[in-house]
Structure formats: C-alpha cells, structure tokens
Scaffold this motif. Structure first.
Motif, PDB file in Angstrom:
ATOM      1  N   GLY A   1     -51.636 -22.827  41.989  1.00  0.00           N
ATOM      2  CA  GLY A   1     -51.501 -24.145  42.630  1.00  0.00           C
ATOM      3  C   GLY A   1     -52.368 -25.190  41.959  1.00  0.00           C
TER       4      GLY A   1
ATOM      5  N   ALA B   1     -50.841 -26.078  38.597  1.00  0.00           N
ATOM      6  CA  ALA B   1     -49.672 -26.963  38.759  1.00  0.00           C
ATOM      7  C   ALA B   1     -50.110 -28.375  39.110  1.00  0.00           C
ATOM      8  N   ALA B   2     -51.130 -28.472  39.977  1.00  0.00           N
ATOM      9  CA  ALA B   2     -51.630 -29.796  40.366  1.00  0.00           C
ATOM     10  C   ALA B   2     -52.223 -30.517  39.150  1.00  0.00           C
TER      11      ALA B   2
ATOM     12  N   LEU C   1     -51.553 -29.976  35.959  1.00  0.00           N
ATOM     13  CA  LEU C   1     -50.479 -30.319  35.013  1.00  0.00           C
ATOM     14  C   LEU C   1     -49.713 -31.563  35.481  1.00  0.00           C
ATOM     15  N   THR C   2     -49.373 -31.576  36.771  1.00  0.00           N
ATOM     16  CA  THR C   2     -48.617 -32.722  37.310  1.00  0.00           C
ATOM     17  C   THR C   2     -49.446 -34.006  37.225  1.00  0.00           C
ATOM     18  N   GLY C   3     -50.723 -33.900  37.575  1.00  0.00           N
ATOM     19  CA  GLY C   3     -51.594 -35.072  37.501  1.00  0.00           C
ATOM     20  C   GLY C   3     -51.694 -35.592  36.077  1.00  0.00           C
TER      21      GLY C   3
ATOM     22  N   LEU D   1     -49.501 -35.116  33.583  1.00  0.00           N
ATOM     23  CA  LEU D   1     -48.207 -35.680  33.162  1.00  0.00           C
ATOM     24  C   LEU D   1     -48.005 -37.068  33.777  1.00  0.00           C
ATOM     25  N   THR D   2     -48.391 -37.217  35.043  1.00  0.00           N
ATOM     26  CA  THR D   2     -48.216 -38.527  35.707  1.00  0.00           C
ATOM     27  C   THR D   2     -49.081 -39.579  35.034  1.00  0.00           C
TER      28      THR D   2
END
Lengths: 94, 156
Positions: free
Chosen positions: A19, A22-23, A25-27, A29-30
């Motif tokens: 988790g 993923a958080a 990576l998403t942060g 990428l954003t």
C-alpha cells in the motif's frame, strides 16, 4: 508468539508495504504530471504573449511609411524656405 | 471571495473517486454494512481493531479526494486513495489464494479485481495532464489571423 500470529503479522506487513509503495508511486506520478502541466501552461502563455507582441509590432510597422512620407514633406518644406535640412544618420535606410 | 474551480480533468475524476470511496465506507462502516471475513493481509489488523472501524479510513479518503479535486496539488489525495486500494487489493489477492471454499475464492477474487482495477485507473489518472487554463480556441484563432496577415503581406 505462535507461528500463525507471526504469519498474520508478516502478511499484514507485506500488505501495508504494498500500500505504501502504491501510494508513493501514485504521488510521484501525480507530481510529475503536475510539473508537465505547469510547463505546458507556461509555454502556452508564452505563445499567447508572443502573438500579442507580433500584432503590436505589425501595428508599429504600419506607421513607418507614414513617418517617411512626413519626413520627406518636411525636407521639401525646408528646401522651399531656402534652408538646408539636417543630414540623416549614415546608418539610416530611408 | 475566490471562486472554487475543479482543477482539470484529474479533479473531475477525483470527485468520482470520492464517491467510490464513500461507497466503500458505507460498505464497511454503516448500518448497511455487510462485513466480509477479514482477508489474509488484514487478519492481524482486524484482530487489533475490527475491520468495520478500518472502514472509516475510506470516509477520510473520500474527504481528501473531494478537497483535492479543487486543489492545485492533487498528489496527496491520490496517494492516500491508491494506498488504500493497494492494501485491499493485495489483501484480497492473498485471501483468494488461500480461501477455504470455492464461494469465498470467487468472492475474494471479485474483490481483488474491483480494487485492482480501481488502482490501475488511479495510476492512469495520476499521469493525466491537466489542460492549461487558457482559452485555446481563441488563441488558435489569433494564431491563424496572424498567419493570414503575414501571407497577405508577403503576397503568398
């Protein structure tokens, strides 16, 4: 601590690690996308400003022939009055 | 007073995600909640605090996503939502592999697909570029008008 509990803790630790990954990576990428968006916005605004400059420069360029005609009229007026108009700068293209 | 604007296409998607997060919150922590057995990766957490209460985190994520939709920096709300989705997806994936009955395998498998699919779309939305806040059609018209003037001026 029983083996079953240790397994549960291990599974929970792995799940939470997934988790967090993923958080992160998403942060990341954003933030990357937001930076690219900001660059595109800056470039678009630059193009907008350049277009405005071009329109303004074209307006100024339209004035040049009128100034030339006016200068010629002034020179001929000076000749008629018997005077000698000042020489233009050598670099000036009339 | 400053007017609130949804920040781009990602902002609109964040509003949609916030509704999804509310639905997950309702599914885990509300009078309507039907609590499934704790999946493999969450058994230890469930023993510590019941799964029902972990459901409250979905409401928190929904609030974050709603606020993030209007903000310039949307990375934090996206990260929290993606993290939660990953936790549930991994947990249900583990539970799918070790489920004692075919019915539970199917149930956990479906949950894995739902959370995994949402996580995938979350990663896709993270790479979405918000459009610049300018009137592109007006800009394009002006560029064409200038090009037309240039062509006219040079006689081409």
């Amino acid at each position: 601590m029983g083996p079953e509990l240790s397994m549960d803790l291990l599974k929970t630790a792995l799940t939470i690690a997934g988790g967090v990954a993923a958080a992160a990576l998403t942060g990341w990428l954003t933030r990357k996308s937001q930076k690219e968006s900001a660059h595109i916005t800056a470039l678009t605004n630059l193009v907008d400003q350049l277009q405005e400059e071009v329109v303004r420069a074209k307006g100024d360029a339209k004035q040049v022939p009128m100034w030339r005609r006016y200068a010629q009229k002034l020179r001929s007026q000076i000749y008629k009055l018997g005077g000698e108009p000042a020489d233009a700068d050598p670099d000036l293209e009339l | 007073m400053k007017r609130l604007h949804i920040n781009g296409a990602r902002g609109v998607t964040l509003l949609g995600f916030s509704l999804v997060a509310v639905v997950f919150g309702v599914a885990f922590n509300s009078p309507l909640a039907v609590i499934p057995p704790a999946p493999a990766g969450l058994v230890a957490l469930d023993a510590l605090i019941p799964l029902q209460w972990w459901g409250l985190v979905w409401y928190l994520a929904a609030a974050f996503l709603f606020v993030g939709a209007f903000r310039q920096d949307q990375s934090k709300s996206m990260a929290l939502f993606a993290g939660l989705l990953a936790v549930w997806a991994i947990s249900y994936a583990g539970a799918t592999l070790t489920a004692p009955t075919p019915r539970l395998t199917s149930l956990f498998g479906m949950q894995t697909v739902i959370f995994g699919g949402l996580l995938t779309s979350c990663l896709g939305v993270a790479r979405l570029l918000n459009a610049p806040p300018v009137d592109i059609s007006a800009l394009r018209k002006r560029v064409h008008a200038t090009e037309g003037e240039q062509d006219h001026g040079t006689g081409t």
